[in-house]
Scaffold this motif. Sequence first.
Motif, PDB file in Angstrom:
ATOM      1  N   SER A   1     -40.164 -52.181  28.290  1.00  0.00           N
ATOM      2  CA  SER A   1     -40.571 -52.400  29.869  1.00  0.00           C
ATOM      3  C   SER A   1     -39.894 -51.259  30.364  1.00  0.00           C
TER       4      SER A   1
ATOM      5  N   LEU B   1     -44.965 -38.964  37.054  1.00  0.00           N
ATOM      6  CA  LEU B   1     -45.365 -38.847  38.611  1.00  0.00           C
ATOM      7  C   LEU B   1     -44.442 -38.163  39.113  1.00  0.00           C
TER       8      LEU B   1
ATOM      9  N   ARG C   1     -28.588 -53.845  28.352  1.00  0.00           N
ATOM     10  CA  ARG C   1     -27.148 -53.446  28.708  1.00  0.00           C
ATOM     11  C   ARG C   1     -27.276 -51.922  28.729  1.00  0.00           C
TER      12      ARG C   1
ATOM     13  N   ALA D   1     -31.959 -52.594  33.416  1.00  0.00           N
ATOM     14  CA  ALA D   1     -31.201 -53.713  33.640  1.00  0.00           C
ATOM     15  C   ALA D   1     -31.645 -54.889  34.323  1.00  0.00           C
ATOM     16  N   ALA D   2     -32.866 -54.906  34.804  1.00  0.00           N
ATOM     17  CA  ALA D   2     -33.733 -56.055  35.690  1.00  0.00           C
ATOM     18  C   ALA D   2     -34.127 -56.958  34.406  1.00  0.00           C
ATOM     19  N   LEU D   3     -34.188 -56.465  33.195  1.00  0.00           N
ATOM     20  CA  LEU D   3     -34.599 -57.313  32.133  1.00  0.00           C
ATOM     21  C   LEU D   3     -33.644 -57.631  30.971  1.00  0.00           C
ATOM     22  N   GLY D   4     -32.469 -57.450  31.477  1.00  0.00           N
ATOM     23  CA  GLY D   4     -31.406 -57.911  30.563  1.00  0.00           C
ATOM     24  C   GLY D   4     -30.886 -56.711  29.856  1.00  0.00           C
TER      25      GLY D   4
ATOM     26  N   ALA E   1     -32.160 -48.896  35.914  1.00  0.00           N
ATOM     27  CA  ALA E   1     -32.363 -49.997  36.827  1.00  0.00           C
ATOM     28  C   ALA E   1     -33.492 -51.127  36.249  1.00  0.00           C
ATOM     29  N   LEU E   2     -34.661 -50.545  35.754  1.00  0.00           N
ATOM     30  CA  LEU E   2     -35.755 -51.171  35.145  1.00  0.00           C
ATOM     31  C   LEU E   2     -35.270 -51.943  33.898  1.00  0.00           C
TER      32      LEU E   2
ATOM     33  N   PRO F   1     -32.830 -56.519  24.972  1.00  0.00           N
ATOM     34  CA  PRO F   1     -34.353 -57.117  25.628  1.00  0.00           C
ATOM     35  C   PRO F   1     -34.650 -55.959  26.931  1.00  0.00           C
TER      36      PRO F   1
ATOM     37  N   ALA G   1     -32.654 -36.142  37.452  1.00  0.00           N
ATOM     38  CA  ALA G   1     -32.012 -36.828  38.426  1.00  0.00           C
ATOM     39  C   ALA G   1     -32.681 -37.994  39.190  1.00  0.00           C
ATOM     40  N   LEU G   2     -33.937 -37.640  39.182  1.00  0.00           N
ATOM     41  CA  LEU G   2     -34.788 -38.815  40.060  1.00  0.00           C
ATOM     42  C   LEU G   2     -35.218 -39.788  38.889  1.00  0.00           C
TER      43      LEU G   2
ATOM     44  N   PRO H   1     -32.084 -42.709  36.970  1.00  0.00           N
ATOM     45  CA  PRO H   1     -31.632 -44.153  37.767  1.00  0.00           C
ATOM     46  C   PRO H   1     -32.795 -45.404  37.507  1.00  0.00           C
ATOM     47  N   ALA H   2     -34.200 -44.692  37.607  1.00  0.00           N
ATOM     48  CA  ALA H   2     -35.199 -45.713  37.056  1.00  0.00           C
ATOM     49  C   ALA H   2     -34.912 -46.395  35.999  1.00  0.00           C
TER      50      ALA H   2
ATOM     51  N   VAL I   1     -42.630 -43.072  35.909  1.00  0.00           N
ATOM     52  CA  VAL I   1     -41.917 -42.416  36.970  1.00  0.00           C
ATOM     53  C   VAL I   1     -41.510 -40.783  36.578  1.00  0.00           C
TER      54      VAL I   1
END
Lengths: 171, 236
Positions: B166, B177, B92, B87-90, B84-85, B162, B76-77, B80-81, B174
């Motif tokens: 990363s 950790l 889909r 999506a930040a680099l394009g 998001a990571l 893309p 669950a934690l 989302p990472a 994540v």
Amino acid sequence: MFQIPVAPPLPLAAPRALSLALAAAGPVAIGGILAAHTGVIAPLAAAPAIVFGVVAATSPALYIAITATGDGPPLAAVARALGSALGAFGIALAGLVLPAAFLSLSSVTAVTTIMVCSCALGGAAVLAMKRLSDELATRTLSAGVVTFVWAIATLGIAGRLWWNLASEAVS
Amino acid sequence: MSGAGTGGVIDLLLRDRAGMLTRIRTGNVTQILRTMIATIAVAMAIVGAALGSYRGDEQIAYAAIKLPLVLLGTAALSAPALTALGAALGRRSRLATDLALVMSALAFGALLLCACTPLILLGRAIDLPYHRMIVATVVMFAIAGFASLRMIGHALSLEQGPGWRSALVGLCTVFILVGGQLAWSLRPYLVRPRSPDVPFVREVEGSLYDAITGALRSARGIYLRDSAPLREGDEP
């Protein structure tokens, strides 16, 4: 007149306004995590101020330097690339806030909180720089070197300001 | 989802992971998520009970409750990472699909661990010393974790979009950790048989990072205490 080809923009995961709002909200959240651990509320406002302040202060230098190499895209394209990179920073940080909050709240030392928050901000910033590099799509070595040096300088300035802020909050 | 359907999805996950990945991309994500959550909960409860049997009594129930929470909480934690990571680099990406992918990979790891429970029970049966049991458990969890991350890596590499590399590196960071810290917070799972009392969770003594830095400091001969704590009646 010679026209420099401009790379098509990469797809945005969220509307530009939303991703820029996330770029502001993400550092507020990270500042909030630090504030919750130290009891000092300054990071709430200072963290987004560092992000936007440093980008505003250094972005003209990026445009001037890559344009001087002869490989720079037009001003509008550079501005769009910077906006996309800031948006990418916000989106990446949105995904890292939850793990960072968990790691910070489940630790007892302030050092852990500083490390976790720094890693979240640093990781999102590095991804944003990669996005910026992809958006600018420079083709010459000199323009690539200029972009790289600018990224190092910007990350260095922001990192130093963040470190001073976090150290002051802990002490 | 019917019982046969649930069994079919688990069989697909074990037998044909490429087919499973296709199903995640094109199938009913909600149904897959439901099956994977149930699979993780049951499989990790079995593993937890096996680990708890090393001490016995209430520790069997404690570990059976805590281990599923560790894996489900990590998913669950972490999911989302990944979204998001990428999506930040394009890339889909969709949160529901990424969550189904992470849950499926963790369910695969949980099933592998479940397959290892006879080894855990063998360790108990032959009274394997505590520290060897710890090492054996760490090796089993490391193999299962590697298999889970390999499945996610394979799924992302198939996209060839893309930012997938990363996103994968970010997810692994994540994942390690958060998973490490969550497991650390909910310990103990494996307890010495002679331990008189077993707490459900230990008191908060700091993070896994704090413990590692403390151990490294002690290894260099730097101690923050004058002496190690002693039990009542022990000579210093």
